[in-house]
Motif scaffolding. Structure first.
Motif, PDB file in Angstrom:
ATOM      1  N   THR A  29     -35.912  31.623  24.620  1.00  0.00           N
ATOM      2  CA  THR A  29     -34.776  30.594  25.114  1.00  0.00           C
ATOM      3  C   THR A  29     -34.213  30.390  23.815  1.00  0.00           C
ATOM      4  OG1 THR A  29     -36.044  29.728  26.801  1.00  0.00           O
ATOM      5  CG2 THR A  29     -34.133  28.495  25.971  1.00  0.00           C
ATOM      6  N   LEU A  30     -32.792  30.339  23.785  1.00  0.00           N
ATOM      7  CA  LEU A  30     -32.017  29.971  22.477  1.00  0.00           C
ATOM      8  C   LEU A  30     -31.027  28.807  23.110  1.00  0.00           C
ATOM      9  CD1 LEU A  30     -31.294  30.903  19.901  1.00  0.00           C
ATOM     10  CD2 LEU A  30     -29.788  32.463  20.713  1.00  0.00           C
ATOM     11  N   ARG A  31     -31.259  27.804  22.264  1.00  0.00           N
ATOM     12  CA  ARG A  31     -30.312  26.452  22.727  1.00  0.00           C
ATOM     13  C   ARG A  31     -29.519  26.146  21.570  1.00  0.00           C
ATOM     14  NH1 ARG A  31     -35.510  25.991  24.141  1.00  0.00           N
ATOM     15  NH2 ARG A  31     -35.884  25.434  26.433  1.00  0.00           N
ATOM     16  N   PHE A  32     -28.020  25.758  22.305  1.00  0.00           N
ATOM     17  CA  PHE A  32     -26.888  25.409  21.153  1.00  0.00           C
ATOM     18  C   PHE A  32     -26.191  24.037  21.696  1.00  0.00           C
ATOM     19  CE2 PHE A  32     -26.504  30.018  21.109  1.00  0.00           C
ATOM     20  CZ  PHE A  32     -26.844  30.120  19.847  1.00  0.00           C
ATOM     21  N   VAL A  33     -25.936  23.181  20.899  1.00  0.00           N
ATOM     22  CA  VAL A  33     -25.191  21.830  21.123  1.00  0.00           C
ATOM     23  C   VAL A  33     -23.951  22.018  20.502  1.00  0.00           C
ATOM     24  CG1 VAL A  33     -26.142  20.655  19.330  1.00  0.00           C
ATOM     25  CG2 VAL A  33     -25.122  19.481  21.437  1.00  0.00           C
ATOM     26  N   LEU A  34     -22.692  21.308  20.910  1.00  0.00           N
ATOM     27  CA  LEU A  34     -21.513  21.285  20.635  1.00  0.00           C
ATOM     28  C   LEU A  34     -21.398  20.257  19.819  1.00  0.00           C
ATOM     29  CD1 LEU A  34     -18.613  22.628  20.445  1.00  0.00           C
ATOM     30  CD2 LEU A  34     -18.128  21.424  22.355  1.00  0.00           C
ATOM     31  N   ALA A  35     -21.902  20.224  18.564  1.00  0.00           N
ATOM     32  CA  ALA A  35     -21.870  19.023  17.480  1.00  0.00           C
ATOM     33  C   ALA A  35     -22.015  19.821  16.238  1.00  0.00           C
ATOM     34  CB  ALA A  35     -23.004  18.530  17.700  1.00  0.00           C
ATOM     35  N   TYR A  36     -21.875  18.700  15.122  1.00  0.00           N
ATOM     36  CA  TYR A  36     -22.186  19.197  13.621  1.00  0.00           C
ATOM     37  C   TYR A  36     -23.560  19.128  13.226  1.00  0.00           C
ATOM     38  CZ  TYR A  36     -17.177  18.498  13.709  1.00  0.00           C
ATOM     39  OH  TYR A  36     -15.727  18.391  14.070  1.00  0.00           O
ATOM     40  N   GLU A  37     -24.448  18.629  14.044  1.00  0.00           N
ATOM     41  CA  GLU A  37     -25.805  18.488  13.672  1.00  0.00           C
ATOM     42  C   GLU A  37     -26.772  18.839  14.687  1.00  0.00           C
ATOM     43  OE1 GLU A  37     -26.283  13.709  13.813  1.00  0.00           O
ATOM     44  OE2 GLU A  37     -25.973  14.755  11.929  1.00  0.00           O
ATOM     45  N   ASP A  38     -27.995  19.235  14.582  1.00  0.00           N
ATOM     46  CA  ASP A  38     -28.705  19.669  15.664  1.00  0.00           C
ATOM     47  C   ASP A  38     -29.308  18.288  16.196  1.00  0.00           C
ATOM     48  OD1 ASP A  38     -28.866  22.043  14.397  1.00  0.00           O
ATOM     49  OD2 ASP A  38     -30.937  22.355  13.676  1.00  0.00           O
ATOM     50  N   MET A  39     -29.581  18.514  17.521  1.00  0.00           N
ATOM     51  CA  MET A  39     -30.070  17.171  18.343  1.00  0.00           C
ATOM     52  C   MET A  39     -31.225  17.734  19.165  1.00  0.00           C
ATOM     53  SD  MET A  39     -26.556  15.804  20.387  1.00  0.00           S
ATOM     54  CE  MET A  39     -25.325  15.096  19.127  1.00  0.00           C
ATOM     55  N   LYS A  40     -31.812  16.724  19.443  1.00  0.00           N
ATOM     56  CA  LYS A  40     -33.217  16.794  20.422  1.00  0.00           C
ATOM     57  C   LYS A  40     -32.687  16.223  21.539  1.00  0.00           C
ATOM     58  CE  LYS A  40     -38.156  16.735  20.211  1.00  0.00           C
ATOM     59  NZ  LYS A  40     -38.533  17.814  19.440  1.00  0.00           N
ATOM     60  N   LEU A  41     -32.748  16.640  22.834  1.00  0.00           N
ATOM     61  CA  LEU A  41     -32.303  16.197  24.044  1.00  0.00           C
ATOM     62  C   LEU A  41     -33.586  16.547  25.139  1.00  0.00           C
ATOM     63  CD1 LEU A  41     -28.600  17.289  24.062  1.00  0.00           C
ATOM     64  CD2 LEU A  41     -29.637  15.202  23.748  1.00  0.00           C
ATOM     65  N   ASP A  42     -33.902  15.834  25.700  1.00  0.00           N
ATOM     66  CA  ASP A  42     -35.182  16.062  26.580  1.00  0.00           C
ATOM     67  C   ASP A  42     -36.258  16.729  26.317  1.00  0.00           C
ATOM     68  OD1 ASP A  42     -36.026  15.507  29.353  1.00  0.00           O
ATOM     69  OD2 ASP A  42     -35.042  17.491  30.053  1.00  0.00           O
ATOM     70  N   GLY A  43     -36.541  16.373  25.000  1.00  0.00           N
ATOM     71  CA  GLY A  43     -37.599  17.119  24.255  1.00  0.00           C
ATOM     72  C   GLY A  43     -37.622  18.373  23.730  1.00  0.00           C
ATOM     73  N   GLU A  44     -36.262  18.864  23.852  1.00  0.00           N
ATOM     74  CA  GLU A  44     -36.099  20.227  23.342  1.00  0.00           C
ATOM     75  C   GLU A  44     -34.949  20.115  22.009  1.00  0.00           C
ATOM     76  OE1 GLU A  44     -37.413  22.993  24.398  1.00  0.00           O
ATOM     77  OE2 GLU A  44     -38.381  22.132  26.045  1.00  0.00           O
ATOM     78  N   THR A  45     -35.085  21.075  21.116  1.00  0.00           N
ATOM     79  CA  THR A  45     -34.044  20.943  20.018  1.00  0.00           C
ATOM     80  C   THR A  45     -32.998  21.825  20.245  1.00  0.00           C
ATOM     81  OG1 THR A  45     -35.811  20.539  18.519  1.00  0.00           O
ATOM     82  CG2 THR A  45     -33.945  21.519  17.481  1.00  0.00           C
ATOM     83  N   TYR A  46     -31.644  21.713  20.097  1.00  0.00           N
ATOM     84  CA  TYR A  46     -30.601  22.307  20.357  1.00  0.00           C
ATOM     85  C   TYR A  46     -29.858  22.548  18.879  1.00  0.00           C
ATOM     86  CZ  TYR A  46     -30.751  21.762  25.279  1.00  0.00           C
ATOM     87  OH  TYR A  46     -31.398  21.521  26.693  1.00  0.00           O
ATOM     88  N   HIS A  47     -29.670  23.738  18.884  1.00  0.00           N
ATOM     89  CA  HIS A  47     -29.111  24.187  17.171  1.00  0.00           C
ATOM     90  C   HIS A  47     -27.345  23.767  17.472  1.00  0.00           C
ATOM     91  CE1 HIS A  47     -32.622  25.997  15.891  1.00  0.00           C
ATOM     92  NE2 HIS A  47     -32.567  26.707  17.040  1.00  0.00           N
ATOM     93  N   ALA A  48     -26.867  23.088  16.158  1.00  0.00           N
ATOM     94  CA  ALA A  48     -25.631  22.765  16.183  1.00  0.00           C
ATOM     95  C   ALA A  48     -24.759  23.947  16.157  1.00  0.00           C
ATOM     96  CB  ALA A  48     -25.443  21.841  14.866  1.00  0.00           C
ATOM     97  N   SER A  49     -23.819  23.926  16.819  1.00  0.00           N
ATOM     98  CA  SER A  49     -22.821  25.335  16.903  1.00  0.00           C
ATOM     99  C   SER A  49     -21.434  24.861  17.257  1.00  0.00           C
ATOM    100  CB  SER A  49     -23.512  26.332  17.686  1.00  0.00           C
ATOM    101  OG  SER A  49     -22.755  27.369  17.654  1.00  0.00           O
ATOM    102  N   ALA A  50     -20.179  25.756  17.057  1.00  0.00           N
ATOM    103  CA  ALA A  50     -19.048  25.617  17.921  1.00  0.00           C
ATOM    104  C   ALA A  50     -19.016  26.589  18.712  1.00  0.00           C
ATOM    105  CB  ALA A  50     -18.118  25.744  16.736  1.00  0.00           C
ATOM    106  N   PHE A  51     -18.508  26.243  20.105  1.00  0.00           N
ATOM    107  CA  PHE A  51     -18.575  27.387  20.975  1.00  0.00           C
ATOM    108  C   PHE A  51     -17.316  26.896  21.932  1.00  0.00           C
ATOM    109  CE2 PHE A  51     -22.119  24.515  22.494  1.00  0.00           C
ATOM    110  CZ  PHE A  51     -21.552  24.178  23.629  1.00  0.00           C
ATOM    111  N   THR A  52     -16.807  27.702  22.623  1.00  0.00           N
ATOM    112  CA  THR A  52     -15.781  27.731  23.617  1.00  0.00           C
ATOM    113  C   THR A  52     -16.192  28.335  24.869  1.00  0.00           C
ATOM    114  OG1 THR A  52     -14.464  29.662  22.948  1.00  0.00           O
ATOM    115  CG2 THR A  52     -13.979  27.994  21.770  1.00  0.00           C
ATOM    116  N   ILE A  53     -15.560  27.819  25.970  1.00  0.00           N
ATOM    117  CA  ILE A  53     -15.691  28.183  27.144  1.00  0.00           C
ATOM    118  C   ILE A  53     -14.402  28.317  27.865  1.00  0.00           C
ATOM    119  CG2 ILE A  53     -16.773  27.763  29.502  1.00  0.00           C
ATOM    120  CD1 ILE A  53     -18.596  25.704  27.950  1.00  0.00           C
TER     121      ILE A  53
END
Length: 154
Positions: A29-53
């Motif tokens: 599993t790979l996790r990304f968050v749309l932010a400037y810094e890494d975040m821990k949500l629901d016990g999982e670490t999400y890597h900061a990234s810029a993405f578009t949908i």
């Protein structure tokens, strides 16, 4: 905490936190968050990234494809996405919106990755819902005869 301009000028308060989770049974599993810094949500670490949908086009094809673009992928992410695109196992992507204050998941949608391209800095890929119009559910295939409203879909 330093707020972005969108958060300062948004009339509705803070913006939701948007995350992407890419899962493959063989790779992990790979996790990304749309932010400037890494975040821990629901016990999982999400890597900061810029993405578009990119939203799907309006058509009667029965396919609802979303295009994703993740910017600034590092070597580890590049290798993961490259292996996921070549894997025989299906790769799933889950987009989740989190409430900014309570950090609870508000909305979640899961799609199947159908293709993609990689370059040195960006991963572009397409994910799709299942084809609901051409799907036989248990024994009934939706046609204009047994579902007359289909003829108005354009």
């Amino acid at each position: 905490m330093i707020y972005s301009l969108n958060e300062i000028y948004a009339s509705g308060g803070q913006l939701p936190i948007v995350t992407l989770t890419i899962e493959n049974a063989d790779i992990g599993t790979l996790r990304f968050v749309l932010a400037y810094e890494d975040m821990k949500l629901d016990g999982e670490t999400y890597h900061a990234s810029a993405f578009t949908i990119q939203q799907p086009e309006r058509s009667d094809s029965g396919f609802s494809d979303l295009s994703f673009s993740i910017c600034g992928v590092n070597g580890e992410c590049y290798q993961y996405i490259k292996q996921a695109l070549q894997s025989s196992q299906p790769t799933l992507i889950t987009m989740t919106e989190w409430h900014p204050e309570t950090k609870q998941a508000a909305e979640e949608i899961t799609l199947t990755v159908t293709g993609g391209q990689l370059d040195r800095q960006t991963a572009n890929f397409t994910a799709s819902f299942c084809d609901m119009l051409n799907c036989e559910f248990p024994r009934l295939k939706y046609t204009a005869y047994n579902a007359p409203g289909l003829k108005y879909i354009k």
